[in-house]
Every structure is written in structure tokens, then in C-alpha cells.
Scaffold this active site. Structure first.
Site, PDB file in Angstrom:
ATOM      1  N   GLY A  14       0.762  -1.236   0.000  1.00 30.31           N
ATOM      2  CA  GLY A  14       0.000   0.000   0.000  1.00 30.31           C
ATOM      3  C   GLY A  14       0.794   1.287   0.000  1.00 30.31           C
ATOM      4  CG  ASP A  46      -1.300   1.877   3.018  1.00 34.73           C
ATOM      5  OD1 ASP A  46      -1.062   1.476   4.179  1.00 34.73           O
ATOM      6  OD2 ASP A  46      -1.942   1.187   2.199  1.00 34.73           O
ATOM      7  CG  ASP A  72      -8.217   0.658   9.795  1.00 38.74           C
ATOM      8  OD1 ASP A  72      -8.922   1.170  10.670  1.00 38.74           O
ATOM      9  OD2 ASP A  72      -8.695  -0.009   8.854  1.00 38.74           O
ATOM     10  N   GLY A 102      -3.931  -0.365  13.926  1.00 38.51           N
ATOM     11  CA  GLY A 102      -2.662  -0.190  14.627  1.00 38.51           C
ATOM     12  C   GLY A 102      -1.931  -1.495  14.886  1.00 38.51           C
ATOM     13  CE  LYS A 157     -11.420   4.051   7.914  1.00 35.28           C
ATOM     14  NZ  LYS A 157     -11.523   2.843   7.124  1.00 35.28           N
ATOM     15  NE  ARG A 174      -2.276  -3.079  -3.710  1.00 39.07           N
ATOM     16  CZ  ARG A 174      -2.259  -3.100  -2.390  1.00 39.07           C
ATOM     17  NH1 ARG A 174      -2.068  -1.978  -1.738  1.00 39.07           N
ATOM     18  NH2 ARG A 174      -2.421  -4.219  -1.734  1.00 39.07           N
TER      19      ARG A 174
END
Length: 170
Positions: free
Chosen positions: A40, A96, A99, A101, A127, A161
């Protein structure tokens, strides 16, 4: 499944330049090792490294917790490790999205055990809505409160992507 633009290409490029400038200033006189988390981070990583005005070493690790689902599997799997020695190095992990973690917590733990001089995190997207582990992001591109996002390296089942902007899947 539809999608709408959440972060434009121009906004991404502007923020990447700002982050590269901040990192270059913070690491003036040093040569940090940039460790990108595949797959990512590849577009963000490349753009960020090219904008830096300090010498850097580059490496990658492949770790993930998603598979082909929209939610974390809860376990972290590693399929590629760094090749450069990290003992005594200033390391910046390039991610990237942060989220849950889980992935970053595991990578930080492993890199710390290897004796890094310093260890910081640079993430394109924070996020926090789904955070399961506390993760300190030293260099953050954008905070996204909720929703599943794709583009600029972020994927859904290996698709999207290559999109130049970041989209919210609807």
C-alpha cells in the site's frame, strides 16, 4: 460498488511535499532508513522519498492483516523482511494507512528489538475510528474519520491501488 473523491491528487502532492520538507529538516545531517510497508505505501513512499533533500536509505517490509476483506483479520503476517541492518539506524516507517494499529505495533516491536537508534512513523492516512492499539504517528498526511478508502496505493482486494486520488467506497 461506487466511489467518490475524498482527497484530490493536488492535495496529496501538496501534503507529500510538506511532509518531505518536515522530515528533511528533522533529519538534517543524518541518513535515515525509510522502511516502506508493502504494498500500500509504494506510491506515497516513492513520492515522499523523491521530495526529500537529505540522503536516505530505502528498504521494505511486507506485513498485513487484511487479506481480501474490508476489516482486519486481527493477526499480522510478514512475508518480506528488511534487508538493511537496523541496529543504530534512524528508521522511519512509511505506511499508507494506520487503521487498527496492529501491523505498526508489531513492526515497531520487532525493529526496536533490533536496536534502532530512533524509530518514527510517517503515515499518509490516520484513521483512528478503528484503532485497537495506541500508535503515535510522527508525520501524518491526512486524518480520515470513517469509511473504506482506496486509491494512491490503498486497495480493496488488490483493486484500485493505481488511482491517482483517494476515494471513499460507497
Amino acid at each position: 460498488m461506487g466511489k467518490r473523491v475524498l482527497i484530490t491528487r493536488d492535495d496529496i502532492q501538496k501534503r507529500v511535499k510538506e511532509l518531505a520538507g518536515q522530515i528533511s529538516e528533522d533529519y538534517k545531517g543524518k541518513e535515515p532508513v525509510l522502511v516502506g510497508i508493502l504494498k500500500g505505501s509504494v506510491f506515497f513512499y516513492s513520492d515522499l522519498a523523491r521530495e526529500m533533500n537529505i540522503p536516505v536509505k530505502i528498504d521494505f517490509v511486507r506485513a498485513f492483516s487484511y487479506g481480501s476483506e474490508k476489516h482486519s483479520s486481527g493477526s499480522v503476517r510478514f512475508t518480506k523482511d528488511v534487508e538493511l541492518p537496523l541496529a543504530g539506524a534512524d528508521v522511519i516507517i512509511i505506511e499508507d494507512i494506520v487503521d487498527t494499529g496492529l501491523t505498526l505495533t508489531k513492526i515497531k516491536e520487532i525493529f526496536t528489538e533490533r536496536g534502532t537508534q530512533s524509530l518514527r512513523i510517517c503515515a499518509l492516512i490516520d484513521k483512528p475510528e478503528r484503532r485497537e492499539k495506541v500508535v503515535s504517528i510522527d508525520y501524518c498526511g491526512f486524518k480520515v474519520p470513517e469509511g473504506f478508502i482506496v486509491g494512491y496505493g490503498l486497495d480493496y482486494d488488490e483493486r484500485y491501488r493505481n488511482l491517482p486520488e483517494i476515494y471513499l467506497l460507497t
